[in-house]
Design a protein around this motif. Structure first.
Motif, short mmCIF file in Angstrom:
data_model
loop_
_atom_site.label_atom_id
_atom_site.label_comp_id
_atom_site.label_asym_id
_atom_site.label_seq_id
_atom_site.Cartn_x
_atom_site.Cartn_y
_atom_site.Cartn_z
N TRP A 129 -7.93 10.37 0.95
CA TRP A 129 -7.00 11.50 1.06
C TRP A 129 -7.68 12.79 1.53
O TRP A 129 -7.16 13.52 2.35
N VAL A 168 2.40 -12.91 8.32
CA VAL A 168 2.34 -11.86 7.30
C VAL A 168 1.47 -10.70 7.78
O VAL A 168 1.73 -9.54 7.46
N LEU A 220 0.13 -1.85 6.11
CA LEU A 220 0.22 -1.44 4.71
C LEU A 220 -1.17 -1.22 4.12
O LEU A 220 -1.43 -0.23 3.44
N GLY A 221 -2.07 -2.19 4.41
CA GLY A 221 -3.44 -2.06 3.92
C GLY A 221 -4.11 -0.82 4.50
O GLY A 221 -4.83 -0.10 3.79
N PHE A 259 -2.56 -11.99 -1.74
CA PHE A 259 -3.52 -12.87 -1.08
C PHE A 259 -3.99 -14.01 -1.97
O PHE A 259 -4.67 -14.91 -1.50
N LEU A 305 -0.83 -5.20 -3.20
CA LEU A 305 -1.05 -5.85 -1.91
C LEU A 305 -2.04 -7.00 -2.06
O LEU A 305 -1.83 -8.09 -1.52
N VAL A 356 -2.93 2.16 2.59
CA VAL A 356 -3.57 2.27 1.27
C VAL A 356 -4.98 2.81 1.40
O VAL A 356 -5.40 3.71 0.68
N LEU A 394 -4.97 6.35 2.00
CA LEU A 394 -4.63 7.08 0.76
C LEU A 394 -5.88 7.31 -0.08
O LEU A 394 -6.06 8.37 -0.67
N PHE A 395 -6.75 6.29 -0.13
CA PHE A 395 -8.00 6.43 -0.89
C PHE A 395 -8.83 7.56 -0.31
O PHE A 395 -9.58 8.21 -1.03
N VAL A 448 1.15 -6.78 6.63
CA VAL A 448 0.13 -6.44 5.63
C VAL A 448 -0.93 -5.49 6.21
O VAL A 448 -1.39 -4.59 5.51
N PHE A 495 2.00 -16.30 1.50
CA PHE A 495 1.71 -14.99 0.94
C PHE A 495 2.57 -14.74 -0.30
O PHE A 495 3.75 -15.11 -0.33
N LEU A 531 -1.09 0.50 -5.21
CA LEU A 531 -0.65 -0.18 -3.99
C LEU A 531 -1.66 -1.23 -3.56
O LEU A 531 -1.30 -2.33 -3.13
N ALA A 532 -2.96 -0.90 -3.71
CA ALA A 532 -4.00 -1.84 -3.32
C ALA A 532 -3.92 -3.10 -4.18
O ALA A 532 -4.02 -4.22 -3.66
N ALA A 537 -2.87 5.02 -4.89
CA ALA A 537 -3.62 4.19 -3.95
C ALA A 537 -4.11 2.91 -4.64
O ALA A 537 -3.97 1.81 -4.08
N ARG A 546 -2.85 10.83 -7.28
CA ARG A 546 -2.79 10.24 -5.93
C ARG A 546 -3.71 9.03 -5.86
O ARG A 546 -3.44 8.06 -5.15
N ARG A 547 -4.82 9.08 -6.61
CA ARG A 547 -5.74 7.95 -6.64
C ARG A 547 -5.07 6.76 -7.32
O ARG A 547 -5.19 5.61 -6.89
#
Lengths: 498, 136
Positions: free
Chosen positions: A23, A6, A13-14, B82, B78, A17, A20-21, A10, B91, B74-75, B71, B67-68
């Motif tokens: 930005w 995985v 992708l992580g 886990f 994701l 993200v 993105l935080f 992952v 997963f 998505l976080a 994020a 936009r926040r």
């Protein structure tokens, strides 16, 4: 260890993200991008070692057993491809930090770059045909954005062609998936391999689906005669983007072809693989002839991607153990070399402000290190010993002789000579001849190091791959063995089920 | 153009729409609904606000940068994957709490995933919507 499967998906992708935080913070985004790429590389190597030691691995996502849920599978081919994607990802991440302008970064270059990597790794690892379609979409959508990001005139023109043809390919892929599901009621690749053995399935229908998939993946791989989108678009985006496209995207198409035509559609190899062999020859010839007619650095390289795709398909078309090993080795060699050549073209553009061969020149005198770093991947691409391209071509030629397909061997050798001609042309025009315009953009020492580091690392890898060919060759042969005998793959995915 | 009728109606509709979006999100596990539609309906609420009182007001009503939201969503999605890994399963395997929460029902990682989708969809739609309506 199942979680290793995985992680290559992952992790990027992580990383996306996290970027993105951040930005609004360019520096922090760059740091996250570099760390993410390094982590991906580490997991990919760990996965490769683990698969090479313990054999094929699979994990059922969400604990829904195959063939009902989505399975991730890593055999040697998948693991090698993921590792290569991670190598390209790391090199281009470093190069991006040095070259991508602030405007592109402020519109989310780094997050999208990592989503692209996640899409590529996902496509390599999935064991489900519809899920493969989803990963294709993930990587295509992010590649559309990367292709158009910046909004320069040439870029938009290139994107339109790129988007249109790739959407057509996706539609064909989806249609084939639909017909396949309607026919056998499963899309798990291992289950498909079993289900299509059933004599009640109409073999003409199977052949039709196989050919539909051949066209769909052929467009993505830039196979003859559906390669036109590639040279029309690859010279437009920034070098970092073009490099990751050149290195990885068409190779996802090749991977999909190899997977589908070794695991699922192996009933009528006379028709399907024979057709692939003929197309591979035509792909080689048309790519190399197209390159000979070009007068722009990156366009020459773009056409050479096409001709190289032909070599990879040649191995698949011959469909013997040695030939498939050749394909795997060629993929390994090509991904590293091609990425590197596009990165070099970016540096040339940075120095001279143009890639038009007529107005380039003199770089050998002013930047000898760059010239040397161009020469290594260029000669490797042409197949000069002892670099990696030589061994890749040797394997394929040997496989062709063994299979007594002499015509394809002749084509491969002639195309190889013409490749050398093209690379010599690039060398004389851009590096050797006196410069019509001696002016060079100034570069600080720090910037120069940032540009050269990934190029030098990939060139070193090419040399190492050429000189220490044995381990990779052994790995390729084992990967080919797994591809030719899919029983083990099917057993691992479906467990004890007959 | 400001319209008193639209502005007044929007003020009444917006909270209702938001409540409906959360209802859709919650029932989505076993019935039609879920994070994606829920997020879209929530985006509609803010779209109405931006039409009635302007983008600036809609942005203020949202409080955080869309936009926040993207994020964070998505976080969350994701991270919910886990839960299974922590329990030694593959997963994305769903992990459920034993206790029943009143109104909401059973709580588990699939709900976290759906909330993540909800926020991501809301964030993406509003990022695009606000950017497009601010341009002119």
């Amino acid at each position: 260890m199942a979680s290793l499967l995985v992680l290559p998906i992952v992790t990027p992708l992580g990383t996306a993200v996290l970027a993105l935080f951040l930005w609004r913070h360019r520096r922090a985004q760059q740091a996250v991008s570099l760390l993410g790429a390094a982590a991906l590389l580490a997991w990919a190597v760990a996965l490769l070692l683990s698969v090479s030691r313990d054999g094929i691995q699979a994990t059922a996502i969400g604990n829904w057993p195959a063939p009902f849920g989505i399975t991730l599978v890593a055999d040697l081919l998948s693991a090698m491809m993921v590792t290569l994607a991670a190598i390209v990802g790391a090199a281009v991440a470093v190069y991006s930090v040095a070259t991508i302008d602030a405007r592109r970064e402020s519109f989310g270059y780094h997050p999208i770059f990592h989503v692209l990597l996640a899409g590529v790794c996902g496509a390599f690892l999935t064991g489900d045909l519809f899920n493969l379609y989803v990963w294709f979409e993930v990587l295509l959508i992010s590649s559309f954005v990367l292709m158009g990001l910046g909004g320069e005139r040439g870029q938009l023109e290139g994107s339109v062609k790129y988007v249109t043809l790739n959407l057509l390919s996706s539609a064909l892929f989806l249609a084939a998936v639909g017909v396949l599901y309607g026919t056998v009621g499963t899309l798990n690749m291992a289950d498909l391999a079993v289900a299509l053995q059933d004599p009640r399935v109409d073999s003409r229908l199977t052949l039709a689906i196989a050919l539909l998939l051949l066209v769909a993946f052929g467009i993505k791989a830039a196979m003859f005669p559906v390669f036109a989108w590639l040279p029309a678009s690859y010279h437009t985006p920034p070098a970092a983007v073009a490099a990751v496209f050149a290195g990885l995207l068409t190779k996802v198409g090749v991977y999909a072809l190899v997977r589908v035509f070794t695991l699922i559609f192996t009933h009528d190899t006379g028709v399907t693989h024979g057709l692939i062999l003929v197309l591979s020859g035509l792909t080689m010839v048309s790519g190399v002839l197209g390159a000979a007619a070009q007068g722009e650095f990156r366009r020459v390289l773009s056409f050479h991607i096409i001709s190289q795709i032909g070599y990879m398909l040649m191995g698949l078309g011959l469909y013997t153990r040695l030939a498939l090993a050749g394909t795997v080795f060629y993929l390994t060699h090509h991904i590293i070399v091609k990425t590197n050549l596009f990165l070099v073209s970016g540096i040339v553009h940075r120095l001279k402000g143009t890639l038009d061969l007529a107005s380039l020149g003199g770089l050998y005198r002013t930047r000898p290190i760059l010239a040397l770093l161009f020469l290594v991947p260029a000669l490797s691409l042409a197949g000069l010993p002892p670099l990696s391209g030589f061994w890749a071509k040797l394997l394929l030629v040997q496989a062709g002789l063994e299979a007594e397909s002499y015509s394809i061997v002749v084509v491969a050798l002639v195309v190889s000579l013409l490749t050398l001609y093209s690379m010599t042309k690039l060398w004389t025009e851009a590096f050797w001849k006196a410069a019509p315009d001696a002016a060079e953009a100034p570069l600080s020492a720090g910037e120069w190091r940032g540009l050269l580091l990934p190029v030098a690392a990939l060139a070193l890898l090419t040399v190492v791959l050429g000189l220490g060919v044995e381990p990779v060759l052994a790995l390729s042969l084992r990967a080919a063995e797994q591809l030719l005998n899919p029983a083990e793959y099917i057993r691992v995915v479906l467990g004890g089920r007959p | 153009m400001f319209s008193l009728i639209l502005s007044t109606t929007a003020r009444a509709i917006m909270p209702l729409t938001l409540v409906f979006s959360v209802y859709l999100l919650m029932r989505g596990h076993n019935a039609p609904g879920g994070g994606f539609v829920g997020g879209l309906i929530a985006a509609v609420a803010f779209a109405i606000a931006s039409l009635a009182d302007g983008v600036a007001t809609a942005r203020r009503a949202l409080v955080v940068d869309p936009r926040r939201l993207m994020a964070v969503g998505l976080a969350l999605a994701l991270a919910s994957g886990f839960g299974g890994v922590a329990a030694g399963q593959p997963f994305l395997t769903g992990q459920w709490a034993e206790v029943m929460v009143p109104v909401v029902g059973k709580i588990g990682t699939p709900l976290v995933f759906d909330v993540g989708v909800y926020l991501a969809v809301l964030g993406v739609s509003l990022t695009m919507l606000f950017a497009l309506s601010e341009e002119d």
